[in-house]
Scaffold this motif. Structure first.
Motif, PDB file in Angstrom:
ATOM      1  N   ASN A  63       0.830  -1.209   0.000  1.00 25.53           N
ATOM      2  CA  ASN A  63       0.000   0.000   0.000  1.00 25.53           C
ATOM      3  C   ASN A  63       0.866   1.261   0.000  1.00 25.53           C
ATOM      4  OD1 ASN A  63      -2.247  -1.661   0.113  1.00 25.53           O
ATOM      5  ND2 ASN A  63      -2.401  -1.554   2.352  1.00 25.53           N
ATOM      6  N   LEU A  64       1.930   1.242   0.814  1.00 23.54           N
ATOM      7  CA  LEU A  64       2.800   2.417   0.866  1.00 23.54           C
ATOM      8  C   LEU A  64       3.528   2.626  -0.461  1.00 23.54           C
ATOM      9  CD1 LEU A  64       4.324   1.964   4.442  1.00 23.54           C
ATOM     10  CD2 LEU A  64       2.662   3.684   3.714  1.00 23.54           C
ATOM     11  N   GLU A  65       3.990   1.515  -1.070  1.00 27.08           N
ATOM     12  CA  GLU A  65       4.663   1.646  -2.369  1.00 27.08           C
ATOM     13  C   GLU A  65       3.719   2.190  -3.426  1.00 27.08           C
ATOM     14  OE1 GLU A  65       6.365  -2.180  -3.165  1.00 27.08           O
ATOM     15  OE2 GLU A  65       8.325  -1.577  -2.368  1.00 27.08           O
ATOM     16  N   ASN A  66       2.415   1.807  -3.347  1.00 23.82           N
ATOM     17  CA  ASN A  66       1.442   2.353  -4.297  1.00 23.82           C
ATOM     18  C   ASN A  66       1.301   3.858  -4.124  1.00 23.82           C
ATOM     19  OD1 ASN A  66       0.880  -0.033  -5.584  1.00 23.82           O
ATOM     20  ND2 ASN A  66      -0.869  -0.549  -4.286  1.00 23.82           N
ATOM     21  N   ILE A  67       1.322   4.301  -2.836  1.00 20.62           N
ATOM     22  CA  ILE A  67       1.243   5.741  -2.585  1.00 20.62           C
ATOM     23  C   ILE A  67       2.447   6.449  -3.189  1.00 20.62           C
ATOM     24  CG2 ILE A  67       1.349   7.486  -0.766  1.00 20.62           C
ATOM     25  CD1 ILE A  67      -0.313   5.602   0.961  1.00 20.62           C
ATOM     26  N   LEU A  68       3.646   5.868  -2.935  1.00 24.31           N
ATOM     27  CA  LEU A  68       4.866   6.497  -3.447  1.00 24.31           C
ATOM     28  C   LEU A  68       4.897   6.477  -4.969  1.00 24.31           C
ATOM     29  CD1 LEU A  68       7.414   5.003  -0.890  1.00 24.31           C
ATOM     30  CD2 LEU A  68       6.359   7.264  -0.874  1.00 24.31           C
ATOM     31  N   LYS A  69       4.391   5.407  -5.574  1.00 22.23           N
ATOM     32  CA  LYS A  69       4.334   5.342  -7.038  1.00 22.23           C
ATOM     33  C   LYS A  69       3.357   6.378  -7.595  1.00 22.23           C
ATOM     34  CE  LYS A  69       5.620   0.461  -7.435  1.00 22.23           C
ATOM     35  NZ  LYS A  69       5.161  -0.901  -7.785  1.00 22.23           N
ATOM     36  N   GLU A  70       2.201   6.539  -6.904  1.00 24.73           N
ATOM     37  CA  GLU A  70       1.229   7.531  -7.355  1.00 24.73           C
ATOM     38  C   GLU A  70       1.825   8.939  -7.276  1.00 24.73           C
ATOM     39  OE1 GLU A  70      -2.303   7.117  -5.091  1.00 24.73           O
ATOM     40  OE2 GLU A  70      -2.890   5.214  -6.002  1.00 24.73           O
ATOM     41  N   VAL A  71       2.573   9.194  -6.181  1.00 28.38           N
ATOM     42  CA  VAL A  71       3.194  10.503  -6.051  1.00 28.38           C
ATOM     43  C   VAL A  71       4.223  10.704  -7.163  1.00 28.38           C
ATOM     44  CG1 VAL A  71       4.650  11.945  -4.568  1.00 28.38           C
ATOM     45  CG2 VAL A  71       2.775  10.623  -3.578  1.00 28.38           C
TER      46      VAL A  71
END
Length: 594
Positions: A63-71
């Motif tokens: 989930n955190l990696e998805n956030i960082l990828k979205e950013v």
């Protein structure tokens, strides 16, 4: 002859043995089965618990990696947007009216969606800004006075690659500052690829930590994100934010592993399990610390059940031992008590036999045996003991070293009075020999005294043999004070004279060498006499010869081994018509003779 060999088990009482049998054959199997069950259950539960914790941690990482990828994707979309490119161009050209028009466009629509809508759908984004030459030309979200100028050289050097900052606070226009981590990257002109601005997207740490707050349900557990240097980027415990943990050994182990895993460690005298996985894009680590006691709570029920089973087995064993003691052990104790009287020399045994079982039959056999033993002692043993005592007293009366020493001293003074000095000198030496033999009743003397004893002995022998025998000694004077057993060397010198040199035609030499090697003393008595052949050597070494010299060798060898052990003693080397060498190995003795 029956030899009774008893170990620790043989020294136990019968009641102890019965309880031990019960313990080994019933309690131990039950406990072993319980332990095996506990071990298997522990393994399954522990593995399942660890797997659940780790899977939850990896899902949180996802989930955190998805956030960082979205950013990251958002940052690419921003700097590649035409309106953003125009805004930066107009600012460079000082076209402020065109800049205002472009800002209106950006606020109304960007990629079909307004910037404000993007912030609303992504609550973890605190603010977005675009700056040129350290001047903010556009920003949304929480407004800041100045952008992160300290990172400008790093971002410029990366030439468009993403740079993630550590945890920090922005200089907000609003009074309440927030902890954020920021994505920075250079904005290049899409036509010329020349850097024209710097883009910043800041993430609110408080919102970011809420994404993993739910998985930290363990009492005294912790979960946080650290950067590649071990600094805390995000944590539920706000006291840890920005803390340097890189010096902690468990954090160093986490940073050294570029993958994911878990291990156990001790922190502040307590045991913890460390779970970790990497957020690959910014190089962060998601770390969860759980007390091992919390992970093993599910095993308490099984352990309590095992303890109850063991307690029941022990109570049953105690009751069983009590019943056996009353019916079997007590009668045997009475028999053992009477046997104890016999051990102390009391043969008047009164043992009542009330049963015809095995214990009763053993008691009858014991009574008959004691009766026969008493008769044997009275008729045979006592009479033989008195005979041996009489022989010993007669032997002691025949040889009295003190009497001989005093008598020789009296004769020596008589020779001096008669001016027979040669006899006087011989008697004085002989008196010194007896004095050394007595040695105040002590077994231990010094090497110097032993050498002096040898000189006295050789003085007497030289008067007998003249210059036929030469005596040579090779001894370090520092060894003269070293402790040794008395009367070790003189019998061997005597053997060398009478069995090696006296039968030899012509002169002979005896060489005495004493040297120290590490913690041992090495004595060598060598002569160039007639020597021995192989058959004589074999008989002497196997102690089959009964001649006086073989007895002396055996006596010295036995004395050394009885005192110091089997690693020490006497060895012989001999060659017929060449000579004989006797080697003695003894340990270094302390001043107390130990």
């Amino acid at each position: 002859m029956l030899k009774l060999r008893t170990g620790l088990f043989g020294k136990l009482s019968l009641s102890q043995k019965l309880f031990l049998y019960l313990f080994l054959l019933i309690i131990v199997p039950l406990v072993s089965a319980a332990i095996i069950i506990n071990s298997k259950a522990s393994t399954v539960i522990t593995n399942k618990t660890y797997e659940n914790v780790f899977q939850t941690l990896k899902q949180t990482r996802f989930n955190l990696e998805n956030i960082l990828k979205e950013v990251n994707y958002l940052s690419v979309s921003i700097f590649s947007d035409d309106n953003v490119q125009e805004l930066i161009k107009f600012h460079s050209e000082k076209s402020y009216l065109d800049m205002d028009r472009t800002k209106v466009k950006l606020q109304k629509a960007w990629g079909g969606t307004s910037f404000n809508s993007i912030l609303g759908s992504k609550p973890y984004i605190n603010s977005i800004s675009i700056s040129q030459d350290n001047e903010i030309i556009y920003q949304i979200g929480d407004l800041v006075q100045e952008d992160e100028r300290q990172y400008t050289p790093i971002v410029t050097e990366l030439k468009g690659k993403v740079f993630w900052t550590s945890l920090h606070q922005l200089d907000y226009l609003l009074p309440n500052s927030k902890n954020v981590v920021s994505l920075l990257r250079a904005v290049n002109n899409l036509d010329t690829t020349k850097q024209i601005a710097i883009e910043r997207i800041s993430l609110d740490e408080a919102v970011l930590s809420s994404f993993y707050a739910g998985i930290n349900s363990w009492l005294k557990g912790e979960i946080y994100i650290i950067d590649a240097q071990g600094r805390v980027v995000s944590s539920q415990d706000k006291a840890l934010l920005g803390k340097e943990l890189g010096s902690e050994s468990y954090i160093q182990k986490v940073l050294a592993d570029e993958q994911e895993g878990s291990f156990s460690t001790r922190i502040d005298e307590a045991s913890y399990s460390i779970f970790y996985c990497n957020l690959m894009e910014p190089g962060w680590r998601l770390v969860q610390i759980v007390p091992e006691g919390e992970l093993n709570k599910q095993l308490k029920v099984i352990n309590e059940f095992i303890i109850i089973c063991i307690a029941i087995c022990l109570l049953f064993g105690i009751y069983f031992s009590y019943a056996q003691n009353k019916s079997i052990v007590k009668p045997l104790k009475l028999l053992a008590k009477e046997m104890g009287k016999v051990k102390n020399g009391v043969f008047d045994v009164h043992l009542k036999v009330h049963s015809q079982d095995e214990i009763g039959r053993v008691s009858l056999i014991f009574i008959n045996m004691i009766r026969q033993t008493k008769e044997l002692i009275d008729k045979v043993y006592k009479s033989q003991l008195k005979e041996k005592e009489a022989e010993l007293k007669a032997l002691q009366a025949q040889i009295n070293p003190h009497f001989l020493y005093n008598t020789l001293d009296s004769i020596r003074w008589l020779a001096v009075k008669n001016k027979d000095f040669a006899v006087s000198e011989q008697l004085e030496v002989l008196s010194d020999l007896f004095r050394h033999v007595l040695n105040n009743g002590e077994e231990v003397t010094t090497i110097g005294e032993e050498i002096e004893h040898l000189r006295n002995y050789m003085f007497i022998q030289n008067n007998r043999f003249g210059d036929k025998i030469s005596f040579v000694q090779q001894i370090d004077p520092q060894l003269f004070t070293q402790k040794t057993i008395k009367l070790i060397l003189q019998p061997l010198i005597e053997n060398a004279i009478f069995h090696g040199l006296e039968p030899k035609i012509g002169k002979g030499t005896i060489t005495l060498t004493i040297e120290r090697k590490e913690n041992k003393l090495i004595y060598v008595i060598a002569d160039d006499g007639v020597g021995m052949d192989a058959s004589q050597m074999t008989r002497i070494l196997s102690h089959q010869m009964e001649q006086e010299h073989a007895f002396a060798l055996k006596n010295i060898h036995d004395r050394i081994q009885l005192r110091f052990g089997g690693d020490y003693g006497l060895t012989i080397e001999s060659e017929f018509n060449i000579g004989t060498a006797v080697h003695i190995i003894m340990p270094i003795m302390s001043d107390e003779g130990e």
